[in-house]
Design a protein around this motif. Structure first.
Motif, PDB file in Angstrom:
ATOM      1  N   MET A  11       0.847  -1.203   0.000  1.00  0.00           N
ATOM      2  CA  MET A  11       0.000   0.000   0.000  1.00  0.00           C
ATOM      3  C   MET A  11       0.876   1.245   0.000  1.00  0.00           C
ATOM      4  O   MET A  11       1.776   1.387   0.821  1.00  0.00           O
ATOM      5  CB  MET A  11      -0.898   0.002   1.244  1.00  0.00           C
ATOM      6  CG  MET A  11      -1.817   1.221   1.334  1.00  0.00           C
ATOM      7  SD  MET A  11      -2.861   1.227   2.812  1.00  0.00           S
ATOM      8  CE  MET A  11      -3.978  -0.112   2.414  1.00  0.00           C
ATOM      9  N   GLN A  12       0.619   2.112  -0.959  1.00  0.00           N
ATOM     10  CA  GLN A  12       1.403   3.340  -1.065  1.00  0.00           C
ATOM     11  C   GLN A  12       1.087   4.291   0.088  1.00  0.00           C
ATOM     12  O   GLN A  12      -0.063   4.465   0.466  1.00  0.00           O
ATOM     13  CB  GLN A  12       1.096   4.041  -2.391  1.00  0.00           C
ATOM     14  CG  GLN A  12       1.940   5.275  -2.642  1.00  0.00           C
ATOM     15  CD  GLN A  12       1.606   5.911  -3.985  1.00  0.00           C
ATOM     16  OE1 GLN A  12       0.990   5.268  -4.827  1.00  0.00           O
ATOM     17  NE2 GLN A  12       1.993   7.150  -4.155  1.00  0.00           N
ATOM     18  N   GLY A  57       2.585   3.226  12.455  1.00  0.00           N
ATOM     19  CA  GLY A  57       1.772   2.072  12.094  1.00  0.00           C
ATOM     20  C   GLY A  57       0.737   2.362  11.017  1.00  0.00           C
ATOM     21  O   GLY A  57       0.172   1.423  10.444  1.00  0.00           O
ATOM     22  N   PHE A  58       0.477   3.623  10.745  1.00  0.00           N
ATOM     23  CA  PHE A  58      -0.448   3.983   9.676  1.00  0.00           C
ATOM     24  C   PHE A  58       0.343   4.203   8.375  1.00  0.00           C
ATOM     25  O   PHE A  58       1.528   4.549   8.424  1.00  0.00           O
ATOM     26  CB  PHE A  58      -1.218   5.262  10.034  1.00  0.00           C
ATOM     27  CG  PHE A  58      -2.240   5.072  11.117  1.00  0.00           C
ATOM     28  CD1 PHE A  58      -3.466   4.472  10.847  1.00  0.00           C
ATOM     29  CD2 PHE A  58      -1.981   5.496  12.418  1.00  0.00           C
ATOM     30  CE1 PHE A  58      -4.414   4.301  11.852  1.00  0.00           C
ATOM     31  CE2 PHE A  58      -2.916   5.332  13.429  1.00  0.00           C
ATOM     32  CZ  PHE A  58      -4.142   4.727  13.138  1.00  0.00           C
ATOM     33  N   PRO A  59      -0.313   4.021   7.223  1.00  0.00           N
ATOM     34  CA  PRO A  59       0.390   4.192   5.938  1.00  0.00           C
ATOM     35  C   PRO A  59       0.591   5.661   5.578  1.00  0.00           C
ATOM     36  O   PRO A  59       0.049   6.160   4.600  1.00  0.00           O
ATOM     37  CB  PRO A  59      -0.536   3.483   4.937  1.00  0.00           C
ATOM     38  CG  PRO A  59      -1.898   3.616   5.523  1.00  0.00           C
ATOM     39  CD  PRO A  59      -1.700   3.537   7.014  1.00  0.00           C
ATOM     40  N   VAL A  60       1.348   6.360   6.413  1.00  0.00           N
ATOM     41  CA  VAL A  60       1.675   7.758   6.143  1.00  0.00           C
ATOM     42  C   VAL A  60       3.168   7.973   6.355  1.00  0.00           C
ATOM     43  O   VAL A  60       3.774   7.367   7.242  1.00  0.00           O
ATOM     44  CB  VAL A  60       0.892   8.742   7.058  1.00  0.00           C
ATOM     45  CG1 VAL A  60      -0.555   8.821   6.654  1.00  0.00           C
ATOM     46  CG2 VAL A  60       1.032   8.378   8.519  1.00  0.00           C
ATOM     47  N   GLU A  61       3.734   8.807   5.525  1.00  0.00           N
ATOM     48  CA  GLU A  61       5.124   9.223   5.706  1.00  0.00           C
ATOM     49  C   GLU A  61       5.091  10.637   6.255  1.00  0.00           C
ATOM     50  O   GLU A  61       4.602  11.565   5.596  1.00  0.00           O
ATOM     51  CB  GLU A  61       5.880   9.197   4.378  1.00  0.00           C
ATOM     52  CG  GLU A  61       7.343   9.609   4.528  1.00  0.00           C
ATOM     53  CD  GLU A  61       8.087   9.632   3.204  1.00  0.00           C
ATOM     54  OE1 GLU A  61       9.305   9.881   3.232  1.00  0.00           O
ATOM     55  OE2 GLU A  61       7.449   9.411   2.156  1.00  0.00           O
ATOM     56  N   PHE A 105      -8.235   7.857  12.609  1.00  0.00           N
ATOM     57  CA  PHE A 105      -7.326   8.002  11.483  1.00  0.00           C
ATOM     58  C   PHE A 105      -7.665   7.100  10.295  1.00  0.00           C
ATOM     59  O   PHE A 105      -7.347   7.437   9.150  1.00  0.00           O
ATOM     60  CB  PHE A 105      -5.867   7.812  11.904  1.00  0.00           C
ATOM     61  CG  PHE A 105      -4.912   8.577  11.026  1.00  0.00           C
ATOM     62  CD1 PHE A 105      -4.876   9.961  11.056  1.00  0.00           C
ATOM     63  CD2 PHE A 105      -4.057   7.927  10.145  1.00  0.00           C
ATOM     64  CE1 PHE A 105      -4.030  10.686  10.233  1.00  0.00           C
ATOM     65  CE2 PHE A 105      -3.197   8.628   9.308  1.00  0.00           C
ATOM     66  CZ  PHE A 105      -3.191  10.021   9.353  1.00  0.00           C
ATOM     67  N   ASP A 106      -8.301   5.971  10.526  1.00  0.00           N
ATOM     68  CA  ASP A 106      -8.741   5.145   9.400  1.00  0.00           C
ATOM     69  C   ASP A 106      -9.737   5.923   8.536  1.00  0.00           C
ATOM     70  O   ASP A 106      -9.668   5.890   7.302  1.00  0.00           O
ATOM     71  CB  ASP A 106      -9.375   3.842   9.898  1.00  0.00           C
ATOM     72  CG  ASP A 106      -8.328   2.858  10.420  1.00  0.00           C
ATOM     73  OD1 ASP A 106      -7.191   2.878   9.904  1.00  0.00           O
ATOM     74  OD2 ASP A 106      -8.644   2.089  11.333  1.00  0.00           O
ATOM     75  N   LYS A 107     -10.658   6.633   9.198  1.00  0.00           N
ATOM     76  CA  LYS A 107     -11.621   7.472   8.467  1.00  0.00           C
ATOM     77  C   LYS A 107     -10.906   8.658   7.820  1.00  0.00           C
ATOM     78  O   LYS A 107     -11.246   9.067   6.707  1.00  0.00           O
ATOM     79  CB  LYS A 107     -12.708   7.981   9.420  1.00  0.00           C
ATOM     80  CG  LYS A 107     -13.619   6.903   9.961  1.00  0.00           C
ATOM     81  CD  LYS A 107     -14.632   7.505  10.930  1.00  0.00           C
ATOM     82  CE  LYS A 107     -15.512   6.425  11.547  1.00  0.00           C
ATOM     83  NZ  LYS A 107     -16.441   6.992  12.552  1.00  0.00           N
ATOM     84  N   VAL A 108      -9.907   9.205   8.535  1.00  0.00           N
ATOM     85  CA  VAL A 108      -9.146  10.333   8.002  1.00  0.00           C
ATOM     86  C   VAL A 108      -8.430   9.931   6.714  1.00  0.00           C
ATOM     87  O   VAL A 108      -8.406  10.689   5.736  1.00  0.00           O
ATOM     88  CB  VAL A 108      -8.130  10.850   9.048  1.00  0.00           C
ATOM     89  CG1 VAL A 108      -7.161  11.859   8.420  1.00  0.00           C
ATOM     90  CG2 VAL A 108      -8.862  11.480  10.229  1.00  0.00           C
ATOM     91  N   LEU A 109      -7.856   8.726   6.691  1.00  0.00           N
ATOM     92  CA  LEU A 109      -7.164   8.250   5.499  1.00  0.00           C
ATOM     93  C   LEU A 109      -8.123   8.131   4.317  1.00  0.00           C
ATOM     94  O   LEU A 109      -7.779   8.481   3.182  1.00  0.00           O
ATOM     95  CB  LEU A 109      -6.498   6.900   5.777  1.00  0.00           C
ATOM     96  CG  LEU A 109      -5.229   6.954   6.637  1.00  0.00           C
ATOM     97  CD1 LEU A 109      -4.809   5.538   7.033  1.00  0.00           C
ATOM     98  CD2 LEU A 109      -4.092   7.648   5.899  1.00  0.00           C
ATOM     99  N   LYS A 110      -9.337   7.647   4.570  1.00  0.00           N
ATOM    100  CA  LYS A 110     -10.342   7.559   3.499  1.00  0.00           C
ATOM    101  C   LYS A 110     -10.680   8.955   2.987  1.00  0.00           C
ATOM    102  O   LYS A 110     -10.822   9.169   1.778  1.00  0.00           O
ATOM    103  CB  LYS A 110     -11.601   6.857   4.016  1.00  0.00           C
ATOM    104  CG  LYS A 110     -11.409   5.375   4.293  1.00  0.00           C
ATOM    105  CD  LYS A 110     -12.671   4.743   4.835  1.00  0.00           C
ATOM    106  CE  LYS A 110     -12.454   3.267   5.169  1.00  0.00           C
ATOM    107  NZ  LYS A 110     -13.659   2.652   5.772  1.00  0.00           N
TER     108      LYS A 110
END
Length: 220
Positions: free
Chosen positions: A1-2, A25-29, A193-198
């Motif tokens: 996942m990018q 742990g979240f897919p963010v840089e 944050f899951d909702k934030v990513l969406k």
């Protein structure tokens, strides 16, 4: 996942480190302004923490073309009618050090027995086209007559938190994160944050359509 690149709109390494810890742990840089060359300074002329947080987040997102998270926080002292408030970082002047701000605060409270205060924090997460999410929290405490502790930054050595019988500067990063204004706001952000990513994926995809880059390069 990018991963999504998220810019923390600050050069304060203490702030960006706290935020990085929360979003592990979240897919963010996570990057901050130290990772980029000089960009224009945001004029923080808002009358509230929310206005300034949004100005910083929105401006940074537009300049760098990436989602940006900004924090505007400060200290409100009851006996000083809410001062230093939005001027907390520059209470003793535009380029004031933490020590200078702390000294001015102690001087302003000299002889006063009423020393209740609260730290306030507003987080604003903006995308380049302007829309933003907002999170806010506060922490109640007391201003001491002399600094204590060597951790933290800003007014942490003077801000005493009665339930833990410590100043913020006497707490570990983990202890402070549990009770601080920024820690509470970040926990709220993390919990959603899951909702934030969406939301970010949707907004970034919309921006790419606006720019004519097509629908097939949505960030995942």
């Amino acid at each position: 996942m990018q991963k999504i690149t998220l810019i923390v709109a600050t050069r304060n390494k203490g702030k960006s480190k706290e935020i990085q810890e929360y979003l592990q742990g979240f897919p963010v840089e996570i990057k901050d302004l130290n990772d980029f060359g000089p960009i224009p300074e945001v004029i923080e002329d808002g009358e509230t923490f929310e206005e300034n947080a949004y100005k910083k987040a929105s401006f940074t997102a537009k300049v760098l073309g990436l989602p940006a998270l900004a924090d505007d926080s400060g200290l409100e002292v009851e006996a000083l009618h809410g001062a230093p408030g939005v001027y907390s970082a520059r209470y003793a002047g535009p380029n004031a050090t933490d020590e200078q701000n702390n000294s001015k605060l102690l001087e302003a409270l000299s002889g006063k027995s009423e020393r209740k205060a609260r730290f306030c924090c507003v987080l604003s997460l903006a995308v380049p086209t302007g829309p933003a999410l907002t999170y806010e929290a506060s922490c109640e405490g007391v201003i001491l007559e002399a600094p204590r502790g060597t951790n933290g930054f800003g007014y942490d050595p003077l801000f005493y938190y009665p339930p833990m019988k410590k100043t913020f500067a006497e707490m570990t990063l983990e202890e402070k994160a549990q009770v601080s204004h920024r820690g509470k706001a970040l926990k709220e952000l993390k919990d959603e944050f899951d909702k934030v990513l969406k939301w970010l994926n949707m907004r970034l995809a919309e921006e790419k359509k606006i720019l004519g880059l097509g629908e097939d390069i949505c960030v995942h």
